[in-house]
Design a protein around this motif. Structure first.
Motif, short mmCIF file in Angstrom:
data_model
loop_
_atom_site.label_atom_id
_atom_site.label_comp_id
_atom_site.label_asym_id
_atom_site.label_seq_id
_atom_site.Cartn_x
_atom_site.Cartn_y
_atom_site.Cartn_z
N ILE A 45 -48.59 -8.69 -25.61
CA ILE A 45 -48.83 -10.31 -25.91
C ILE A 45 -49.14 -10.64 -27.56
O ILE A 45 -48.72 -11.81 -27.79
CB ILE A 45 -49.97 -10.69 -24.93
N GLU A 46 -49.65 -9.58 -28.06
CA GLU A 46 -50.00 -10.15 -29.43
C GLU A 46 -49.13 -9.10 -30.48
O GLU A 46 -48.85 -8.09 -29.98
CB GLU A 46 -51.36 -9.90 -29.84
N ASN A 47 -48.83 -9.50 -31.57
CA ASN A 47 -48.15 -8.75 -32.59
C ASN A 47 -49.21 -7.58 -33.28
O ASN A 47 -50.36 -8.09 -33.99
CB ASN A 47 -47.87 -9.76 -33.71
N ARG A 48 -48.86 -6.33 -32.92
CA ARG A 48 -49.87 -5.44 -33.24
C ARG A 48 -49.44 -4.81 -34.48
O ARG A 48 -50.01 -3.70 -34.83
CB ARG A 48 -49.89 -4.36 -32.25
N GLY A 49 -48.47 -5.30 -35.17
CA GLY A 49 -48.06 -4.77 -36.57
C GLY A 49 -47.35 -3.68 -36.51
O GLY A 49 -46.52 -3.64 -35.54
N THR A 50 -46.92 -2.60 -37.42
CA THR A 50 -46.17 -1.40 -37.31
C THR A 50 -46.84 -0.30 -36.76
O THR A 50 -46.05 0.74 -36.67
CB THR A 50 -45.51 -1.32 -38.59
N THR B 269 -39.85 -3.59 -36.68
CA THR B 269 -39.87 -5.10 -37.03
C THR B 269 -40.23 -5.83 -35.79
O THR B 269 -39.42 -6.17 -34.94
CB THR B 269 -38.67 -5.36 -37.50
N PRO B 270 -41.74 -6.17 -35.49
CA PRO B 270 -41.84 -7.17 -34.26
C PRO B 270 -41.06 -8.19 -34.20
O PRO B 270 -40.78 -9.15 -35.03
CB PRO B 270 -43.42 -7.12 -34.65
N LYS B 271 -40.90 -8.58 -33.01
CA LYS B 271 -40.02 -9.75 -32.59
C LYS B 271 -40.67 -10.54 -31.41
O LYS B 271 -41.00 -9.88 -30.40
CB LYS B 271 -38.70 -9.72 -32.51
N GLN B 272 -41.00 -11.85 -31.54
CA GLN B 272 -41.39 -12.56 -30.34
C GLN B 272 -40.31 -13.18 -29.65
O GLN B 272 -39.46 -13.80 -30.11
CB GLN B 272 -42.49 -13.64 -30.86
N VAL B 273 -40.39 -12.93 -28.37
CA VAL B 273 -39.34 -13.76 -27.38
C VAL B 273 -39.88 -14.19 -26.31
O VAL B 273 -40.99 -14.08 -25.73
CB VAL B 273 -38.59 -12.40 -26.80
N THR B 274 -39.28 -15.33 -25.88
CA THR B 274 -39.99 -16.46 -24.92
C THR B 274 -39.22 -16.06 -23.60
O THR B 274 -37.88 -16.10 -23.34
CB THR B 274 -39.65 -17.96 -25.31
N ILE B 275 -39.86 -15.67 -22.51
CA ILE B 275 -39.53 -15.55 -21.27
C ILE B 275 -39.71 -16.76 -20.20
O ILE B 275 -40.80 -17.19 -20.32
CB ILE B 275 -40.03 -14.33 -20.69
N ARG B 276 -38.70 -17.10 -19.46
CA ARG B 276 -39.00 -18.42 -18.67
C ARG B 276 -38.38 -17.64 -17.30
O ARG B 276 -37.46 -17.13 -17.20
CB ARG B 276 -38.00 -19.56 -19.03
N ILE B 277 -39.11 -18.33 -16.35
CA ILE B 277 -38.85 -17.88 -14.68
C ILE B 277 -38.84 -19.23 -14.07
O ILE B 277 -39.79 -20.09 -14.10
CB ILE B 277 -39.74 -17.03 -14.15
N TRP B 278 -37.66 -19.35 -13.53
CA TRP B 278 -37.63 -20.66 -12.51
C TRP B 278 -36.77 -20.58 -11.38
O TRP B 278 -36.09 -19.66 -11.30
CB TRP B 278 -36.91 -21.77 -13.58
N ALA B 279 -36.80 -21.43 -10.18
CA ALA B 279 -36.02 -21.43 -9.22
C ALA B 279 -34.93 -22.64 -9.41
O ALA B 279 -35.09 -23.63 -10.00
CB ALA B 279 -36.96 -21.94 -7.89
N GLU B 280 -33.54 -22.08 -9.66
CA GLU B 280 -32.64 -22.77 -10.04
C GLU B 280 -32.37 -23.75 -8.84
O GLU B 280 -31.31 -23.30 -7.89
CB GLU B 280 -31.28 -21.91 -10.72
N GLY B 281 -32.51 -25.19 -8.98
CA GLY B 281 -32.04 -26.03 -7.96
C GLY B 281 -30.52 -26.34 -7.68
O GLY B 281 -30.20 -26.63 -6.53
N GLU B 282 -29.69 -25.85 -8.68
CA GLU B 282 -28.26 -26.10 -8.39
C GLU B 282 -27.59 -24.78 -7.53
O GLU B 282 -26.61 -24.87 -7.16
CB GLU B 282 -27.38 -26.26 -9.59
#
Length: 271
Positions: A72-77, A228-241
């Motif tokens: 969850i946090e950037n722990r460096g190398t 090389t640390p990288k932060q990624v955003t994860i989204r979870i949803w119920a697709e109404g369509e």
């Protein structure tokens, strides 16, 4: 019987022609109304869920294959500081830092998204993350090799526990359709890959993928440079369509497992 003159016959023909035109216009109008009603009925079917949460009791299991680590946090190398498994407690720590509900308090109300980043209601109103709408959290990744990161459908042992990628439920009958209405996106640098479990016909303009035993360019989530640390955003949803996102899945439970794995530029796995 007195025969009609040519002028009278012509007048009668004009009256018949006008009558037929009126009938045709009325018929066209009625067909248009029927078509409109069918369209409205079809597009509103999923949205009867909008007044209450459709999915709750969410359980996440997130782990990584060899050469890949996360936190969850950037722990460096220093790789020794990173994790192979992301627990719900760790994700809850992140959610608390942004004043969002815990995982066990999250509710997924139907939203729709074409890009996996912007979520809206059926009317087009923007929806807010972690607010009885869709779940969003950020994860840091690091790898010991340059690699493309994918979701793996294989079953492997990570810290002596079985790990894979799947979306499952203990529900039965039509309620079990919840596993077909879920989407998970992975945003990196303003674009997102969208995972669609049990992938069906495309909806909402989405370009999605499902997991398999084989990796390809279409299953790539993002790229990591070595150490090389990288932060990624994860989204979870119920697709109404999605056709399966209907009243039957109200209050269903979900277990979402994600196994991240890395490949080289030829989509070959690292051993």
């Amino acid at each position: 019987m007195e025969e009609k003159t040519n002028q009278e016959l012509l007048q009668e023909l004009n009256r018949l022609t006008k009558a037929q035109a009126r009938i045709k216009r009325r018929t066209t109008f009625l067909l248009s109304i029927i078509a409109m009603l069918v369209l409205i009925t079809g597009t509103m079917a999923w949205f009867t869920l909008s007044n209450f949460a459709s999915v709750n009791d969410i359980n996440l299991k997130i782990s990584t294959a060899p050469q890949l680590y996360l936190d969850i946090e950037n722990r460096g190398t220093d790789i020794s500081l990173w994790k192979k498994v992301l627990t719900n407690d760790m994700i809850n720590t992140y959610l608390a830092s942004v004043n969002a509900p815990r995982i066990d308090q999250q509710l997924l109300d139907p939203v729709t998204s074409s890009n996996g980043i912007t979520m809206t209601s059926r009317s087009g109103s923007a929806r807010t993350a972690n607010n009885n709408s869709y779940m969003e959290f950020k994860v840091w990744f690091i790898a010991t090799e340059d690699m493309w990161v994918h979701l793996s459908g294989q079953n492997v042992l990570v810290e002596d526990k079985s790990a894979t990628t799947s979306v499952t439920t203990t529900e039965t009958g039509s309620k079990a359709d919840v596993v077909r209405s879920i989407r998970v996106s992975y945003e990196d640098a303003g674009s997102a890959a969208i995972y669609e479990p049990n992938k069906g016909s495309a909806v909402a303009g989405q370009n999605t993928f499902d997991v398999s035993q084989n990796f390809s360019n279409d299953t790539r989530l993002f790229h990591l440079d070595k150490l090389t640390p990288k932060q990624v955003t994860i989204r979870i949803w119920a697709e109404g369509e999605d056709p399966e996102c209907d009243d039957d899945v109200q209050d269903a439970n979900l277990t979402i497992e994600m196994l991240f794995a890395g490949t080289d530029d030829n989509n070959s796995s690292f051993e």
